[in-house]
Design an enzyme around this catalytic site. Sequence first.
Site, PDB file in Angstrom:
ATOM      1  CE  LYS A  14      35.667  32.699  44.062  1.00  0.00           C
ATOM      2  NZ  LYS A  14      36.729  33.602  44.152  1.00  0.00           N
TER       3      LYS A  14
ATOM      4  N   GLY B 102      29.202  46.202  41.994  1.00  0.00           N
ATOM      5  CA  GLY B 102      28.555  45.582  43.303  1.00  0.00           C
ATOM      6  C   GLY B 102      29.814  46.206  44.491  1.00  0.00           C
ATOM      7  CG  ASN B 103      31.803  45.092  48.651  1.00  0.00           C
ATOM      8  OD1 ASN B 103      31.582  46.185  49.393  1.00  0.00           O
ATOM      9  ND2 ASN B 103      32.957  44.350  48.926  1.00  0.00           N
ATOM     10  CB  ALA B 104      35.066  44.959  44.087  1.00  0.00           C
ATOM     11  N   GLY B 105      33.075  47.406  43.230  1.00  0.00           N
ATOM     12  CA  GLY B 105      33.191  48.348  41.917  1.00  0.00           C
ATOM     13  C   GLY B 105      32.749  49.662  43.125  1.00  0.00           C
TER      14      GLY B 105
ATOM     15  N   GLY C  42      30.861  47.417  36.472  1.00  0.00           N
ATOM     16  CA  GLY C  42      30.431  46.295  37.373  1.00  0.00           C
ATOM     17  C   GLY C  42      30.493  47.380  38.949  1.00  0.00           C
TER      18      GLY C  42
HETATM   19  N1  GLU Z   1      36.069  36.217  47.034  1.00  0.00           N
HETATM   20  C1  GLU Z   1      37.246  37.126  47.071  1.00  0.00           C
HETATM   21  C2  GLU Z   1      38.376  36.830  46.039  1.00  0.00           C
HETATM   22  O1  GLU Z   1      37.990  36.424  45.140  1.00  0.00           O
HETATM   23  C3  GLU Z   1      37.831  37.094  48.630  1.00  0.00           C
HETATM   24  C4  GLU Z   1      38.145  35.602  48.942  1.00  0.00           C
HETATM   25  C5  GLU Z   1      38.533  35.587  50.479  1.00  0.00           C
HETATM   26  O2  GLU Z   1      38.747  36.572  51.260  1.00  0.00           O
HETATM   27  O3  GLU Z   1      38.870  34.193  50.685  1.00  0.00           O
HETATM   28  O4  GLU Z   1      39.261  37.181  46.183  1.00  0.00           O
END
Ligand code: GLU
Length: 414
Positions: free
Chosen positions: A105, A218-221, A216
């Site tokens: 990360k 954002g994109n995922a929500g 939330g």
């Molecule tokens: N940021 C996303 C996660 O937390 C995707 C990570 C990725 O595709 O490498 O799963």
Amino acid sequence: MASYNSFHVAQQQVLEAARLLHLDDATIELLSWPQREFSFSLHIRMDDGKPGIFHASRIQYNFARGPAKGGIRFHPDETIDTIRALASWMTWKTAVVDLPLGGGKGGIVCDPKSMSERELEALSRSYVRAIAPMIGVDKDVPAPDVYTNPQTMAWMMDEYETIVYSHHPGVMTDKPMQIGGTEGRRDATARGGVIAVREACRLHGFDPTRSFAIQGFGNAGQRAALLHANILGGRLVAVSDSQGAIFNPRGMDPEMLVKHKLKTGSVLGFPDAGEIPHGELLELEVEVLYPAALENAITAGNAPKIRARVICELANGPTTPEADLILHGKGIHVIPDILASAGGVTVSYFEMVQDRYSYFWDEALVHERLDAKITSAYHAVQEAMKEKKTHPRLAAMIVGVARVAEACKLRGWV
Ligand code: GLU
């Protein structure tokens, strides 16, 4: 963010899983810490001509199973420990869905909402200049996370390719389609969560056509709102974002709501709903609750009041360990983050594969392969839960940690 240290939470989760797996002390020590951490400061020229200094990091938590993989976050509250925690969770996440990848990360401490497009581009490019030798298709592959997106990845990939003088689209994932992105990546995190909810309903008899709420937006929500309504047929009754929460027990049209959010920047003011206090959303009586914001949303403080039957964690780390036990005690079916949000990284992996052989799949194939991965991971976690007689997060951790520990052992590290 609450006063929880997310990395301590992540370490505690590793320790609990390791104990149930009877891992030796050296393996526990190895898995409790990142293998590599890079911290650095970035300097860019701001629009007003002044220098801007930003603190940043990239952490490669574990790469026994393959290149480190995980997003880059732009957020004012980021610390080295939030990034460590998120990198740890990525490690178990890629392992739970059995991808040949490790976990990592990155983050930049900044307030992207107050920055111009030009400043964000300059920041993204300077980040890549700082870490270029440490990343690569066979080393570490970033993706978007909170407040980063395909445009960020496009700048970052371009900067990387400029530095290495060759084409490497697979160095970043969730890129725009025109420059090596894949079909099906934008809604992959939400789609994975919805597939997991579908399996939970099939196995345990929950009714997905009843109400659901999303914390939330954002994109995922946003994608979860659309996909849950379209695929499972549920009624979206409440949504929140950083500015507030709205509620309509008769249901809201997810498509209109997404349009409203994109136009106004918030869910507040949506004509077809009333406002409720922010924290109340998590406590509504719904069939499915999707926490899709940040860490530590569900704590020992509010867990006793939660009335959802299923919790599908699209956010990373939304539930504290004490809250986990409370939810389990109440019989709430939690689909833990490292499983529920694994759809994104799964399709990121598909993107890496396609970039490698430079031949692209159609959307149906991406969906089919994603479905297979999440479905089998969901059932593997259910099996571990039964076998070890434990709660779902620990079961998911057991599946992930066991696979990583095995890879470390085979390599002779422990
Ligand atoms: N940021 C996303 C996660 O937390 C995707 C990570 C990725 O595709 O490498 O799963």
